[in-house]
Design an enzyme around this catalytic site. Sequence first.
Site, PDB file in Angstrom:
ATOM      1  CB  SER A  50      -0.883   0.043   1.248  1.00 49.32           C
ATOM      2  OG  SER A  50      -1.730  -1.070   1.299  1.00 49.32           O
ATOM      3  CG  HIS A  81      -3.345  -2.448  -3.288  1.00 52.93           C
ATOM      4  ND1 HIS A  81      -2.224  -3.200  -3.056  1.00 52.93           N
ATOM      5  CD2 HIS A  81      -3.740  -1.995  -2.087  1.00 52.93           C
ATOM      6  CE1 HIS A  81      -1.965  -3.210  -1.771  1.00 52.93           C
ATOM      7  NE2 HIS A  81      -2.878  -2.482  -1.153  1.00 52.93           N
ATOM      8  CG  HIS A 103      -5.089  -7.364   0.883  1.00 48.31           C
ATOM      9  ND1 HIS A 103      -5.238  -6.547  -0.204  1.00 48.31           N
ATOM     10  CD2 HIS A 103      -3.930  -7.005   1.480  1.00 48.31           C
ATOM     11  CE1 HIS A 103      -4.211  -5.708  -0.272  1.00 48.31           C
ATOM     12  NE2 HIS A 103      -3.393  -5.958   0.739  1.00 48.31           N
ATOM     13  CE1 TYR A 105      -8.447  -5.566   2.567  1.00 55.49           C
ATOM     14  CE2 TYR A 105      -6.455  -6.156   3.771  1.00 55.49           C
ATOM     15  CZ  TYR A 105      -7.099  -5.384   2.818  1.00 55.49           C
ATOM     16  OH  TYR A 105      -6.395  -4.439   2.120  1.00 55.49           O
ATOM     17  CD  GLU A 106      -8.835  -7.350  -1.728  1.00 51.50           C
ATOM     18  OE1 GLU A 106      -9.354  -6.902  -2.752  1.00 51.50           O
ATOM     19  OE2 GLU A 106      -7.643  -7.669  -1.662  1.00 51.50           O
ATOM     20  CB  ALA A 133       1.403  -0.115   4.558  1.00 51.11           C
ATOM     21  CG  MET A 230      -4.394  -6.230   7.839  1.00 46.61           C
ATOM     22  SD  MET A 230      -5.818  -5.186   7.449  1.00 46.61           S
ATOM     23  CE  MET A 230      -5.833  -4.071   8.868  1.00 46.61           C
ATOM     24  CB  SER A 231      -0.344  -8.140   2.975  1.00 48.99           C
ATOM     25  OG  SER A 231       0.770  -7.367   3.323  1.00 48.99           O
ATOM     26  CG  ASN A 254      -0.317   2.824  11.543  1.00 45.69           C
ATOM     27  OD1 ASN A 254      -0.201   2.360  10.399  1.00 45.69           O
ATOM     28  ND2 ASN A 254      -0.751   2.121  12.561  1.00 45.69           N
ATOM     29  CG  HIS A 266      -6.712   2.454   3.857  1.00 43.30           C
ATOM     30  ND1 HIS A 266      -5.675   1.545   3.967  1.00 43.30           N
ATOM     31  CD2 HIS A 266      -6.979   2.526   2.527  1.00 43.30           C
ATOM     32  CE1 HIS A 266      -5.350   1.086   2.760  1.00 43.30           C
ATOM     33  NE2 HIS A 266      -6.123   1.675   1.871  1.00 43.30           N
TER      34      HIS A 266
HETATM   35  N1  HPA Z   1      -2.349  -2.688  11.578  1.00 42.54           N
HETATM   36  C1  HPA Z   1      -2.541  -3.579  10.583  1.00 42.54           C
HETATM   37  N2  HPA Z   1      -2.217  -3.323   9.322  1.00 42.54           N
HETATM   38  C2  HPA Z   1      -1.673  -2.126   9.053  1.00 42.54           C
HETATM   39  C3  HPA Z   1      -1.448  -1.169  10.038  1.00 42.54           C
HETATM   40  C4  HPA Z   1      -1.813  -1.468  11.370  1.00 42.54           C
HETATM   41  O1  HPA Z   1      -1.646  -0.669  12.314  1.00 42.54           O
HETATM   42  N3  HPA Z   1      -0.901  -0.083   9.436  1.00 42.54           N
HETATM   43  C5  HPA Z   1      -0.782  -0.400   8.111  1.00 42.54           C
HETATM   44  N4  HPA Z   1      -1.260  -1.631   7.873  1.00 42.54           N
END
Ligand code: HPA
Length: 292
Positions: A50, A81, A103, A105-106, A133, A230-231, A254, A266
């Site tokens: 990302s 993406h 992903h 989660y999709e 990310a 998440m990847s 973050n 996001h």
């Molecule tokens: N958690 C999960 N996935 C992420 C985060 C997070 O804080 N930041 C970017 N992708």
Amino acid sequence: MSAPAPTYVPAASDVEAAARYGADAARRAADAVRDRLGVRAPACAIVLGSGLGALADDVADARRVPYAEVPGFPETTVVGHAGSLVAGTLAGREVLLLAGRFHLYEGHPAALAAFPARVVHALGAPVLLLSNAAGGVRRTFAPGDLMVISDHLNLTGRNPLVGPQQPGDQRFPDLTAAYDPGLRRQLREAAAATGQAVQEGVYAGLLGPTYETPAEVRMLERLGADAVGMSTVPEAIVARAVGMRVAGVSCITNPAAGIAHEALDHAEVLEVGRQAAGRFRALVTAFVGKLE
Ligand code: HPA
């Protein structure tokens, strides 16, 4: 009037997904893009996380195929993406870029999340560099830090190898050094050569799509995670099963939930990714230049 035919019907089970996104399907996808993109002997394939898609602009002689035209690939749906496979040269080496990923989660099965790794393997890439990310779990991490992945925690509850063993796969891959120690060293050297500090640590991969709760982040800290996302985990597993060398870089976008007591968003993840993209591009270009 009849409804338009659905273009993508999710696999009903892990077993069905393993068959649908297995070695045969990867060979078909590779055959379809090899001539079209003029792929010969790629030194490396790179999955762009990302906000990190700008690396595609640095590739010389770039040829692209949209994911929708790669047999077996559904279109990507996540903002940030683009969804294309790019072939070209970076630092004088032939590379394949995967701009966009599938992903869990999709709603995608793990075998599909990992399918691009099978395809670039079938296209002859010996090395897979995964980027993402991620939230910083280690308290000293700051947004924009780049972290070389030393290991992962698979907390997705899924594994892309569940189902019938694919031809050429190991049934029980050893993940002791899943993130290749030699490639990790090359990433650290590439960071030094481009004058940047790089962190190193453990990536925890979760299912998503929620960000974590502060209690979960405290749990991850105790489990030994340094970053959370998440990847990456599905692709790393399949790449090891087929015998590729794997490296990974997380862009810390973050502080993970509860660490900085700010809400996560996001758009902010994408923005910090974009801000760090220049350093990521320099790091990856120097890394590719060191490959055999
Ligand atoms: N958690 C999960 N996935 C992420 C985060 C997070 O804080 N930041 C970017 N992708």
